[in-house]
Write a protein that holds these residues in place. Structure first.
Motif, PDB file in Angstrom:
ATOM      1  N   LEU A 178       0.829  -1.204   0.000  1.00 31.21           N
ATOM      2  CA  LEU A 178       0.000   0.000   0.000  1.00 31.21           C
ATOM      3  C   LEU A 178       0.869   1.264   0.000  1.00 31.21           C
ATOM      4  N   PRO A 179       0.485   2.287  -0.752  1.00 32.52           N
ATOM      5  CA  PRO A 179      -0.733   2.425  -1.553  1.00 32.52           C
ATOM      6  C   PRO A 179      -0.567   2.035  -3.025  1.00 32.52           C
ATOM      7  N   ALA A 180       0.651   1.674  -3.461  1.00 31.60           N
ATOM      8  CA  ALA A 180       0.839   1.328  -4.877  1.00 31.60           C
ATOM      9  C   ALA A 180       0.271  -0.042  -5.213  1.00 31.60           C
ATOM     10  N   GLY A 181       0.079  -0.879  -4.201  1.00 28.88           N
ATOM     11  CA  GLY A 181      -0.476  -2.211  -4.398  1.00 28.88           C
ATOM     12  C   GLY A 181      -1.378  -2.566  -3.236  1.00 28.88           C
ATOM     13  N   PRO A 182      -1.942  -3.785  -3.226  1.00 23.10           N
ATOM     14  CA  PRO A 182      -2.907  -4.160  -2.188  1.00 23.10           C
ATOM     15  C   PRO A 182      -2.295  -4.743  -0.927  1.00 23.10           C
ATOM     16  N   LEU A 183      -0.964  -4.899  -0.877  1.00 24.81           N
ATOM     17  CA  LEU A 183      -0.351  -5.638   0.227  1.00 24.81           C
ATOM     18  C   LEU A 183      -0.147  -4.777   1.469  1.00 24.81           C
ATOM     19  N   ARG A 184      -0.421  -5.392   2.614  1.00 22.11           N
ATOM     20  CA  ARG A 184      -0.177  -4.744   3.901  1.00 22.11           C
ATOM     21  C   ARG A 184       1.222  -5.053   4.416  1.00 22.11           C
ATOM     22  N   GLU A 185       1.775  -6.175   3.961  1.00 24.27           N
ATOM     23  CA  GLU A 185       3.131  -6.584   4.325  1.00 24.27           C
ATOM     24  C   GLU A 185       3.795  -7.193   3.100  1.00 24.27           C
ATOM     25  N   SER A 186       5.084  -7.433   3.209  1.00 24.39           N
ATOM     26  CA  SER A 186       5.838  -8.041   2.117  1.00 24.39           C
ATOM     27  C   SER A 186       5.317  -9.442   1.795  1.00 24.39           C
ATOM     28  N   PRO A 187       5.400  -9.870   0.519  1.00 20.61           N
ATOM     29  CA  PRO A 187       5.019 -11.241   0.166  1.00 20.61           C
ATOM     30  C   PRO A 187       5.815 -12.299   0.931  1.00 20.61           C
ATOM     31  N   ASP A 188       6.965 -11.933   1.479  1.00 21.02           N
ATOM     32  CA  ASP A 188       7.761 -12.886   2.264  1.00 21.02           C
ATOM     33  C   ASP A 188       6.987 -13.404   3.474  1.00 21.02           C
ATOM     34  N   ARG A 189       5.960 -12.670   3.877  1.00 19.98           N
ATOM     35  CA  ARG A 189       5.160 -13.074   5.037  1.00 19.98           C
ATOM     36  C   ARG A 189       4.477 -14.423   4.796  1.00 19.98           C
ATOM     37  N   LEU A 190       4.299 -14.787   3.524  1.00 20.04           N
ATOM     38  CA  LEU A 190       3.715 -16.080   3.185  1.00 20.04           C
ATOM     39  C   LEU A 190       4.482 -17.237   3.816  1.00 20.04           C
ATOM     40  N   HIS A 191       5.768 -17.038   4.009  1.00 20.13           N
ATOM     41  CA  HIS A 191       6.633 -18.128   4.471  1.00 20.13           C
ATOM     42  C   HIS A 191       6.784 -18.161   5.987  1.00 20.13           C
ATOM     43  N   THR A 192       6.137 -17.235   6.684  1.00 25.22           N
ATOM     44  CA  THR A 192       6.298 -17.187   8.139  1.00 25.22           C
ATOM     45  C   THR A 192       5.021 -17.579   8.880  1.00 25.22           C
ATOM     46  N   VAL A 193       3.885 -17.625   8.185  1.00 24.62           N
ATOM     47  CA  VAL A 193       2.645 -18.037   8.839  1.00 24.62           C
ATOM     48  C   VAL A 193       2.598 -19.552   8.932  1.00 24.62           C
ATOM     49  N   ASP A 194       1.667 -20.061   9.731  1.00 21.18           N
ATOM     50  CA  ASP A 194       1.567 -21.515   9.912  1.00 21.18           C
ATOM     51  C   ASP A 194       0.855 -22.192   8.745  1.00 21.18           C
ATOM     52  N   TRP A 195      -0.292 -21.643   8.340  1.00 15.08           N
ATOM     53  CA  TRP A 195      -1.065 -22.227   7.244  1.00 15.08           C
ATOM     54  C   TRP A 195      -1.418 -21.140   6.242  1.00 15.08           C
ATOM     55  N   VAL A 196      -1.338 -21.488   4.953  1.00 15.03           N
ATOM     56  CA  VAL A 196      -1.826 -20.600   3.894  1.00 15.03           C
ATOM     57  C   VAL A 196      -3.032 -21.274   3.251  1.00 15.03           C
ATOM     58  N   VAL A 197      -4.144 -20.555   3.211  1.00 19.40           N
ATOM     59  CA  VAL A 197      -5.400 -21.092   2.694  1.00 19.40           C
ATOM     60  C   VAL A 197      -5.825 -20.238   1.505  1.00 19.40           C
ATOM     61  N   GLU A 198      -6.071 -20.884   0.378  1.00 20.08           N
ATOM     62  CA  GLU A 198      -6.380 -20.172  -0.858  1.00 20.08           C
ATOM     63  C   GLU A 198      -7.817 -20.433  -1.281  1.00 20.08           C
ATOM     64  N   ARG A 199      -8.530 -19.352  -1.584  1.00 21.95           N
ATOM     65  CA  ARG A 199      -9.906 -19.490  -2.062  1.00 21.95           C
ATOM     66  C   ARG A 199      -9.874 -19.907  -3.530  1.00 21.95           C
ATOM     67  N   SER A 200      -9.853 -21.223  -3.723  1.00 27.07           N
ATOM     68  CA  SER A 200      -9.692 -21.757  -5.071  1.00 27.07           C
ATOM     69  C   SER A 200      -9.999 -23.251  -5.075  1.00 27.07           C
ATOM     70  N   LEU A 201     -10.530 -23.745  -6.191  1.00 28.16           N
ATOM     71  CA  LEU A 201     -10.725 -25.183  -6.363  1.00 28.16           C
ATOM     72  C   LEU A 201      -9.394 -25.895  -6.532  1.00 28.16           C
ATOM     73  N   THR A 202      -8.438 -25.204  -7.156  1.00 29.96           N
ATOM     74  CA  THR A 202      -7.120 -25.789  -7.428  1.00 29.96           C
ATOM     75  C   THR A 202      -6.053 -24.885  -6.822  1.00 29.96           C
ATOM     76  N   PRO A 203      -5.847 -24.955  -5.506  1.00 30.46           N
ATOM     77  CA  PRO A 203      -4.890 -24.064  -4.861  1.00 30.46           C
ATOM     78  C   PRO A 203      -3.463 -24.325  -5.301  1.00 30.46           C
ATOM     79  N   SER A 204      -2.625 -23.323  -5.117  1.00 31.40           N
ATOM     80  CA  SER A 204      -1.210 -23.454  -5.429  1.00 31.40           C
ATOM     81  C   SER A 204      -0.557 -24.459  -4.485  1.00 31.40           C
ATOM     82  N   ALA A 205       0.633 -24.883  -4.856  1.00 30.14           N
ATOM     83  CA  ALA A 205       1.356 -25.869  -4.047  1.00 30.14           C
ATOM     84  C   ALA A 205       1.536 -25.358  -2.624  1.00 30.14           C
TER      85      ALA A 205
END
Length: 327
Positions: A178-205
């Motif tokens: 923000l404000p140039a994009g929709p992110l509140r934190e760096s994409p690196d945060r994906l690797h520090t949370v416990d679970w990543v849940v994707e709203r999708s029938l075919t989620p990413s790996a």
């Protein structure tokens, strides 16, 4: 300003101009998280019950709040007594912390907390200060599990489990903060949370998938229920959505056979501002989030579209995690 187009479209001159502010957002968010980690190091939880954070990296709708409601219901099925804390977006801070009831006004407690309580019946407390909300919840309600609806970036709040929710179609947009994009934190945060849940029938790996699937219609006044396609003999319906990503709602109605008059409103729309001029006189279909504020905005032909969350793998992992909490 159409922020959605800026964040999820091709880079523009404005995107580049806003880049320095995005870097400032990144620096601030990294420092806040590091201070929290330093403060937590070697510490144990200050709470007698587990704290679960369900949040996102992006501004806008990902299906996070319906997922919170689903996890709360599943926790009950697994023998726990969950409670929810929420910021209470759009509510009245001077009246926080506050326990949400069926008679609460959305203008005071926020639309999403009211929707969660009405749907699940579980205790919900609103306060922008999440630790204060948790303290008040534990003081006033009998719960043995706390779920925070949002709050991934609210670092004063301890967390035993972090669940990050991502929209499978929009992903992380242009991956700028923000404000140039929709992110509140760096994409690196994906690797520090416990679970990543994707709203999708075919989620990413390495991600668990889930869907928020429209299932039935319920008349707002009579409470009559119909299957989702139950009104598609009407030439057209007015589809009203004041949510973060209304296109998902609209597309499900079209897939059910409806021709729709799209009425996309700002997220957390205040229905004290009338939308009557935008209604065509056709049956009105609302989201569950909107109906707690709009009520029978289309008269006796107003219907709420009730949805169901489907997430088999997440349910299995959540069941195992709840069992650990009980033991």
């Amino acid at each position: 300003m159409n922020w959605e187009a800026l964040w999820y479209g091709q880079p523009t001159v404005l995107t580049r101009l806003l880049w320095p502010l995005s870097k400032l957002t990144e620096v601030v968010s990294v420092r806040r998280r590091q201070r929290a980690l330093d403060g937590w190091q070697g510490q144990s939880s200050p709470y007698p019950v587990p704290i679960v954070i369900v949040g996102n990296l992006t501004a806008g709708g990902t299906g996070k709040t319906p997922l919170v409601g689903h996890l709360a219901r599943e926790a009950i099925r697994n023998g726990l007594r969950p409670g929810v804390v929420s910021r209470g977006y759009g509510g009245v801070p001077s009246q926080w912390p506050r326990v949400v009831t069926e008679n609460s006004e959305p203008e005071v407690v926020g639309d999403e907390p009211l929707m969660l309580h009405v749907q699940t019946g579980i205790p919900v407390v609103v306060c922008a200060d999440r630790p204060k909300a948790v303290d008040y919840l534990l003081k006033t309600q009998s719960v043995d599990l706390v779920i925070s609806d949002d709050g991934l970036q609210h670092y004063p709040l301890w967390r035993d489990l972090e669940i990050l929710v991502i929209d499978g179609e929009r992903q992380l947009g242009n991956e700028r903060l923000l404000p140039a994009g929709p992110l509140r934190e760096s994409p690196d945060r994906l690797h520090t949370v416990d679970w990543v849940v994707e709203r999708s029938l075919t989620p990413s790996a390495d991600r668990m998938g889930f869907q928020v699937q429209a299932m039935t219609l319920r008349n707002v006044l009579t409470r009559q229920t119909l299957p989702l396609h139950g009104l598609n003999k009407s030439p057209v319906v007015d589809a009203v959505a004041g949510i973060g990503n209304p296109e998902g709602f609209f597309s499900q109605l079209e897939q059910a056979g409806y021709r729709i008059n799209r009425i996309a409103l700002p997220d957390h729309y205040d229905y004290r501002q009338s939308i009557q001029s935008r209604l065509s006189g056709a049956p009105v279909l609302l989201t569950e989030k909107d109906v707690v504020k709009a009520g029978a905005v289309g008269g006796d032909d107003t219907w709420v579209v009730e949805a169901q969350v489907n997430c088999v793998e997440l349910d299995q992992r959540w069941k195992a995690w709840c069992a650990q909490c009980k033991s």
